[in-house]
Write an enzyme that holds these catalytic residues in place. Structure first.
Site, PDB file in Angstrom:
ATOM      1  N   ASP A  92     -86.347  11.121 -39.047  1.00  0.00           N
ATOM      2  CA  ASP A  92     -85.644  11.665 -37.887  1.00  0.00           C
ATOM      3  C   ASP A  92     -84.252  11.024 -37.800  1.00  0.00           C
ATOM      4  OD1 ASP A  92     -85.385  13.129 -35.517  1.00  0.00           O
ATOM      5  OD2 ASP A  92     -86.260  11.533 -34.276  1.00  0.00           O
ATOM      6  N   GLU A 151     -77.858  19.056 -38.801  1.00  0.00           N
ATOM      7  CA  GLU A 151     -77.546  19.230 -37.377  1.00  0.00           C
ATOM      8  C   GLU A 151     -76.089  19.636 -37.183  1.00  0.00           C
ATOM      9  OE1 GLU A 151     -79.114  16.469 -34.549  1.00  0.00           O
ATOM     10  OE2 GLU A 151     -77.582  16.908 -33.050  1.00  0.00           O
ATOM     11  N   GLY A 200     -83.975  11.134 -24.575  1.00  0.00           N
ATOM     12  CA  GLY A 200     -84.344  10.126 -23.583  1.00  0.00           C
ATOM     13  C   GLY A 200     -85.027  10.707 -22.355  1.00  0.00           C
TER      14      GLY A 200
HETATM   15  P1  13P Z   1     -86.904  13.276 -26.465  1.00  0.00           P
HETATM   16  O1  13P Z   1     -86.209  11.987 -26.115  1.00  0.00           O
HETATM   17  O2  13P Z   1     -86.585  14.349 -25.469  1.00  0.00           O
HETATM   18  O3  13P Z   1     -88.374  13.098 -26.616  1.00  0.00           O
HETATM   19  O4  13P Z   1     -86.310  13.794 -27.862  1.00  0.00           O
HETATM   20  C1  13P Z   1     -86.830  13.276 -29.069  1.00  0.00           C
HETATM   21  C2  13P Z   1     -86.020  13.668 -30.257  1.00  0.00           C
HETATM   22  O5  13P Z   1     -85.199  14.563 -30.239  1.00  0.00           O
HETATM   23  C3  13P Z   1     -86.287  12.929 -31.499  1.00  0.00           C
HETATM   24  O6  13P Z   1     -85.420  13.314 -32.527  1.00  0.00           O
HETATM   25  O1  G3H Z   2     -83.998  10.985 -31.256  1.00  0.00           O
HETATM   26  C1  G3H Z   2     -84.340   9.810 -31.363  1.00  0.00           C
HETATM   27  C2  G3H Z   2     -85.754   9.429 -31.245  1.00  0.00           C
HETATM   28  O2  G3H Z   2     -86.188   9.508 -29.902  1.00  0.00           O
HETATM   29  C3  G3H Z   2     -86.004   8.089 -31.875  1.00  0.00           C
HETATM   30  O3  G3H Z   2     -85.535   7.046 -31.084  1.00  0.00           O
HETATM   31  O4  G3H Z   2     -84.138   5.566 -32.568  1.00  0.00           O
HETATM   32  O5  G3H Z   2     -85.309   4.653 -30.527  1.00  0.00           O
HETATM   33  O6  G3H Z   2     -86.597   5.306 -32.574  1.00  0.00           O
HETATM   34  P1  G3H Z   2     -85.380   5.569 -31.742  1.00  0.00           P
HETATM   35 ZN    ZN Z   3     -83.444  13.849 -31.884  1.00  0.00          ZN
END
Ligand code: 13P
Ligand code: G3H
Ligand code: ZN
Length: 304
Positions: free
Chosen positions: A74, A126, A171
């Site tokens: 991610d 993205e 968030g």
């Molecule tokens: P949320 O913070 O809305 O759960 O989004 C998560 C996200 O986009 C991870 O890539």
């Molecule tokens: O979009 C980001 C995800 O919520 C992951 O968050 O970088 O704190 O693991 P993180």
């Molecule tokens: Zn994200």
């Protein structure tokens, strides 16, 4: 897209989150994308992560629930991170060049696509920047994905899916709303224009947690302070999933479900100090949240 549902992409950082997500998806027979950010991978450690996930896949097979499972990076921010994940067994990576100028985003994304596709790995890119919670409405608008850039980006990079910005944000504090006010609706006009320009191409929605009030209330009742937390309504997510959005990212709702369960357990059992006693209920709360989402919001239940 043809089925009118979205595949859930749940973030995890530890054993109990992995178990909770897999239990919820196996129970609902939903395909699942397990996703880790770069910082989550560092937290778990790069050495342990592939083994943990292989164990998770075996666990699901042993439940006689052969759902499709992907392991996805991610928000990968460099070619090197994406390459390392591909080499350690990830089936999919995101390269997030959305903060770069358009041409640099194309260059970086194409570099990852060439490396990934040669190894049978899919890539998410993205375009557009998700609004930060501090942004004014006017500056948020300028960060939305520009549909006129999408065809060129998809054509030049060869990505397999595309994350877009239509009004969600990451968030638990997505909008600043006054009491009684509704958060602004997502920009479905932008989504529809993108779908018109790249028909059949899978779109990804980040920042898609609903910030489920029942967990926020529990957190606040048991000593937490999250009064202003607000997310994306379930109706908006259902509408997105029924259209071109094929992958919906959820991290915050999982964090909230677990934190609520841990806070409640510790408040009600102040003498307990065995981590299994409070992480066990947290894992169950996450599995229940995942089941609910798959069934009631994403429509992925029964599609695995
Ligand atoms: P949320 O913070 O809305 O759960 O989004 C998560 C996200 O986009 C991870 O890539
Ligand atoms: O979009 C980001 C995800 O919520 C992951 O968050 O970088 O704190 O693991 P993180
Ligand atoms: Zn994200």
């Amino acid at each position: 897209m043809a089925g009118g549902y979205a595949v859930p992409a749940y973030n995890f950082n530890n054993l109990e989150q992995l178990q909770g997500i897999l239990m919820g998806c196996a129970e609902t027979r939903s395909p699942v994308i397990l996703q880790v950010s770069g910082s989550a991978r560092r937290y778990i450690t790069a050495a342990l992560l592939p083994h943990l996930v292989r164990g998770g896949v075996e666990l699901v097979r042993s439940l006689d629930s052969p759902i499709p499972i992907a392991l996805h990076l991610d928000h990968g921010d460099t070619f090197e991170l994406a390459r390392d994940c591909i080499n350690s067994g990830f089936s999919s990576v995101m390269i997030d060049g959305s903060h770069h100028p358009f041409e640099e985003n194309i260059r970086l994304t194409r570099q990852v696509v060439e490396y990934a596709h040669a190894r049978g790995v899919t890539v998410e890119g993205e375009l557009g920047v998700l609004a930060g919670i501090e942004d004014e409405v006017t500056s948020e608008v300028s960060h939305y994905t520009r549909p006129e850039e999408v065809e060129e980006f998809v054509g030049q990079t060869g990505v397999d899916s595309l994350a877009i910005s239509i009004g969600t944000s990451h968030g638990a504090f997505k909008f600043k709303v006054k009491p009684g006010e509704e958060p602004p609706p997502l920009r479905f006009d932008i989504l529809e224009e993108i779908a018109r320009r790249v028909p059949g191409f899978p779109i990804v929605l980040h920042g898609a947690s609903s910030v489920m009030p029942e967990y926020v209330d529990l957190i606040n009742r048991y000593g937490g302070v999250m009064e202003e937390a607000v997310g994306i309504s379930e109706d908006q997510l259902r509408r997105a999933a029924a259209g071109a959005v094929c992958k919906i990212n959820i991290d915050s709702d999982g964090r909230l479900a677990m934190t609520a369960a841990i806070r409640q357990f510790l408040a009600e059992h102040p003498g307990e100090f065995d981590p299994r006693k409070y992480l066990g209920p947290a894992r169950e709360a996450l599995a229940a949240m995942v089941s609910y989402k798959n069934r009631q919001v994403l429509g992925s239940a029964g599609r695995g």
